[in-house]
Design an enzyme around this catalytic site. Structure first.
Site, mmCIF file in Angstrom:
data_model
loop_
_atom_site.group_PDB
_atom_site.id
_atom_site.type_symbol
_atom_site.label_atom_id
_atom_site.label_comp_id
_atom_site.label_asym_id
_atom_site.label_seq_id
_atom_site.Cartn_x
_atom_site.Cartn_y
_atom_site.Cartn_z
ATOM 1 N N VAL A 12 43.312 35.032 32.527
ATOM 2 C CA VAL A 12 43.436 36.443 32.914
ATOM 3 C C VAL A 12 42.772 37.346 31.868
ATOM 4 O O VAL A 12 42.047 38.289 32.215
ATOM 5 C CB VAL A 12 44.919 36.841 33.141
ATOM 6 C CG1 VAL A 12 45.023 38.293 33.585
ATOM 7 C CG2 VAL A 12 45.568 35.940 34.182
ATOM 8 N N LYS A 100 54.901 38.084 34.461
ATOM 9 C CA LYS A 100 56.078 38.287 35.334
ATOM 10 C C LYS A 100 57.373 37.811 34.672
ATOM 11 O O LYS A 100 58.435 38.380 34.903
ATOM 12 C CB LYS A 100 55.865 37.559 36.664
ATOM 13 C CG LYS A 100 55.616 36.069 36.527
ATOM 14 C CD LYS A 100 54.372 35.614 37.221
ATOM 15 C CE LYS A 100 54.028 34.200 36.779
ATOM 16 N NZ LYS A 100 53.114 33.515 37.613
ATOM 17 N N GLY A 129 49.602 39.067 42.279
ATOM 18 C CA GLY A 129 48.258 39.019 41.670
ATOM 19 C C GLY A 129 47.475 40.295 41.907
ATOM 20 O O GLY A 129 47.830 41.359 41.410
ATOM 21 N N ILE A 131 47.098 41.980 44.668
ATOM 22 C CA ILE A 131 47.558 42.848 45.770
ATOM 23 C C ILE A 131 48.228 44.092 45.190
ATOM 24 O O ILE A 131 49.160 43.972 44.393
ATOM 25 C CB ILE A 131 48.596 42.120 46.664
ATOM 26 C CG1 ILE A 131 48.051 40.779 47.148
ATOM 27 C CG2 ILE A 131 49.028 43.002 47.823
ATOM 28 C CD1 ILE A 131 49.102 39.917 47.848
ATOM 29 N N GLY A 182 43.690 21.335 40.380
ATOM 30 C CA GLY A 182 43.923 22.506 39.521
ATOM 31 C C GLY A 182 44.589 23.666 40.247
ATOM 32 O O GLY A 182 44.678 24.768 39.709
ATOM 33 N N GLU A 185 50.132 23.798 38.629
ATOM 34 C CA GLU A 185 50.295 23.538 37.194
ATOM 35 C C GLU A 185 50.700 22.079 36.974
ATOM 36 O O GLU A 185 51.310 21.475 37.847
ATOM 37 C CB GLU A 185 51.443 24.401 36.643
ATOM 38 C CG GLU A 185 51.327 25.867 36.914
ATOM 39 C CD GLU A 185 50.547 26.593 35.844
ATOM 40 O OE1 GLU A 185 50.279 25.992 34.789
ATOM 41 O OE2 GLU A 185 50.194 27.754 36.097
ATOM 42 N N ASP A 196 59.573 31.191 40.092
ATOM 43 C CA ASP A 196 58.505 32.201 39.985
ATOM 44 C C ASP A 196 58.686 33.280 41.059
ATOM 45 O O ASP A 196 58.637 34.479 40.769
ATOM 46 C CB ASP A 196 57.145 31.489 40.138
ATOM 47 C CG ASP A 196 55.973 32.442 40.068
ATOM 48 O OD1 ASP A 196 55.657 32.911 38.960
ATOM 49 O OD2 ASP A 196 55.387 32.742 41.128
ATOM 50 N N LYS A 200 59.674 37.415 40.746
ATOM 51 C CA LYS A 200 58.857 38.458 41.387
ATOM 52 C C LYS A 200 59.700 39.328 42.334
ATOM 53 O O LYS A 200 59.533 40.542 42.361
ATOM 54 C CB LYS A 200 57.683 37.808 42.121
ATOM 55 C CG LYS A 200 56.658 37.201 41.136
ATOM 56 C CD LYS A 200 55.650 36.326 41.863
ATOM 57 C CE LYS A 200 54.571 35.809 40.932
ATOM 58 N NZ LYS A 200 53.752 34.759 41.564
HETATM 59 N N1 HSE Z 1 52.007 30.227 39.752
HETATM 60 C C1 HSE Z 1 51.803 31.472 40.428
HETATM 61 C C2 HSE Z 1 51.580 31.206 41.916
HETATM 62 C C3 HSE Z 1 50.628 32.209 39.837
HETATM 63 O O1 HSE Z 1 51.377 30.039 42.289
HETATM 64 O O2 HSE Z 1 51.625 32.121 42.720
HETATM 65 C C4 HSE Z 1 50.579 33.666 40.163
HETATM 66 O O3 HSE Z 1 51.697 34.370 39.697
#
Ligand code: HSE
Length: 404
Positions: A12, A100, A129, A131, A182, A185, A196, A200
């Site tokens: 980033v 985040k 991201g 948006i 890729g 992760e 995650d 958010k």
């Molecule tokens: N690991 C996150 C996703 C990356 O897959 O959306 C973006 O926050």
């Protein structure tokens, strides 16, 4: 001229430098803001990269330089990102971030600190991201009472579920393939376990409902239990499966949860596929609105961070304020929320009376899977479902059904 420092020259960070430098003239023309990246903080050196001349290894150089007015924190993780952000804000510098984890954990404190120091703490890239969703919630939708946010907020899990549905594959196989390519992760736990998406939706809900939603209070399920058999039933019902991060408000009561849901063809979230994200918002005057786009990726995320840098630069000395109060928002217990449930059980549909005796009227779903059948319950609370399910033998899986 507004001088900027970027903390972290990873995916980033390098994207932010690229956006600011590639679009320098167009940003200047549109906004009148002349942005310059003065420093990039990283542990590494980048010989041969034009940025090398601006690499620093000591954060004090940045925080003690009065020319730096905006700090871009794209290091990820909690520390040292938290300490560095605090120090920048205390020095009156604005901070823009895609982090985040940090926003969900310490966003309240960092925004307060920004306010006290007439600076901004901005985090457009932390959700969805590229948006635009944070700024619309903070500015465009302030005339509305927002009563629902439903997001596909994690690209990794949406990619995995889309692949499972399109190709009929098992979760583990798709995950392995996504890691090799890729897209996922090497340690995918935060994504596949829903953490995650949980962070958010906590951030979006804090902004939309005006009080701090603690992500640790949010009931969260990931997608690891979804199997190719579940997918067959979803197809038979002409539905798809999505990991939804959902929150709603009724009066003073807010509820939030993250879980896989069966989503109907008519639902605007049905066709959000692959790594794309979407955020559905309902307001009492606005009605329905949906924000859709790339939820990750270097350039899209960097574009959102750079837009924050421009906004911070436009209000130097005053700072951006949001309606995110430090007071904690208590969350309603999810066990009182209602929805229909899809359930798979061993046996065949001729034994449906057994399930009807437990769950009440059911609609049987035949997906041609040997030795089992599926059914949809009527709408009931999570608590009612749990109590009934405890009387049924050998439930193979349960997926909630999203109602619009
Ligand atoms: N690991 C996150 C996703 C990356 O897959 O959306 C973006 O926050």
């Amino acid at each position: 001229m507004v001088q900027v420092a970027v903390l972290g020259y990873g995916t980033v960070g390098s994207g932010v430098v690229k956006v600011i430098e590639t679009n320098h003239d167009s940003i200047m023309e549109k906004t009148g803001v002349d942005l310059r990246v003065k420093y990039v903080l990283d542990l590494r050196d980048f010989p041969g990269d034009p940025i090398q001349e601006r690499i620093v290894h000591d954060y004090d150089v940045i925080v003690n330089d009065p020319e730096i007015r905006v700090v871009v924190e794209v290091m990820g993780g909690t520390e040292p990102a938290f300490t560095f952000s605090k120090r920048a804000l205390e020095a009156g510098k604005s901070v823009c971030t895609s982090n985040k984890e940090l926003v969900a954990r310490h966003g309240t404190q960092l925004q307060q600190l920004a306010h006290e120091n007439h600076a901004s703490y901005l985090f457009e890239a932390s959700c969805g991201g590229g948006i635009p969703i944070i700024r619309p919630l903070r500015t465009s939708l302030t005339a509305d009472v927002i009563d629902e946010i439903t997001g596909i907020l994690n690209g990794t899990t949406n990619y995995i579920l889309t692949k499972m549905i399109d190709e009929g594959l098992e979760f583990d196989d798709v995950l392995r393939d996504a890691q090799q390519k890729g897209y996922a992760e090497r340690n995918p736990e935060a994504d596949i376990e829903g953490h995650d998406a949980c962070r958010k939706i906590a951030i979006l809900s804090s902004l939309a409902y005006g009080k701090r939603v603690d992500f640790t209070d949010i009931y969260t399920e990931g997608i690891t239990k979804i199997s190719s058999a579940d997918i067959k039933y979803a197809r038979a019902m002409e539905k798809t499966i999505k990991l939804l991060a959902y929150s709603s408000r009724e009066g003073d009561e807010v509820m939030a949860m993250v879980a896989p849901y069966l989503v109907d063809k008519e639902d605007p979230l049905y066709s959000v596929s692959g790594v794309f994200n979407a955020i559905f918002v309902h307001g009492n005057m606005l009605g329905d609105a949906m924000f859709y786009g790339q939820g990750a990726g270097r350039d899209a995320t960097a574009s959102a961070v750079a837009a924050d840098v421009i906004e911070a630069a436009q209000v130097l000395g005053t700072g951006v304020v949001s309606d995110w109060k430090p007071e904690k928002q208590l969350l309603k217990d999810v066990s009182n929320t209602r929805k229909p449930f899809f359930v798979r059980v061993p046996g065949d549909a001729s034994q449906r009376q057994e399930m009807e005796a437990i769950f009440g009227p059911i609609e049987v779903v035949d997906a041609g899977v040997d030795g089992e059948y599926g059914f949809i319950t009527e709408s009931m609370t999570e608590a009612e479902y749990e109590s009934r399910a405890s009387q049924a033998e050998g439930i193979l899986s349960m997926i909630r059904i999203r109602e619009k």
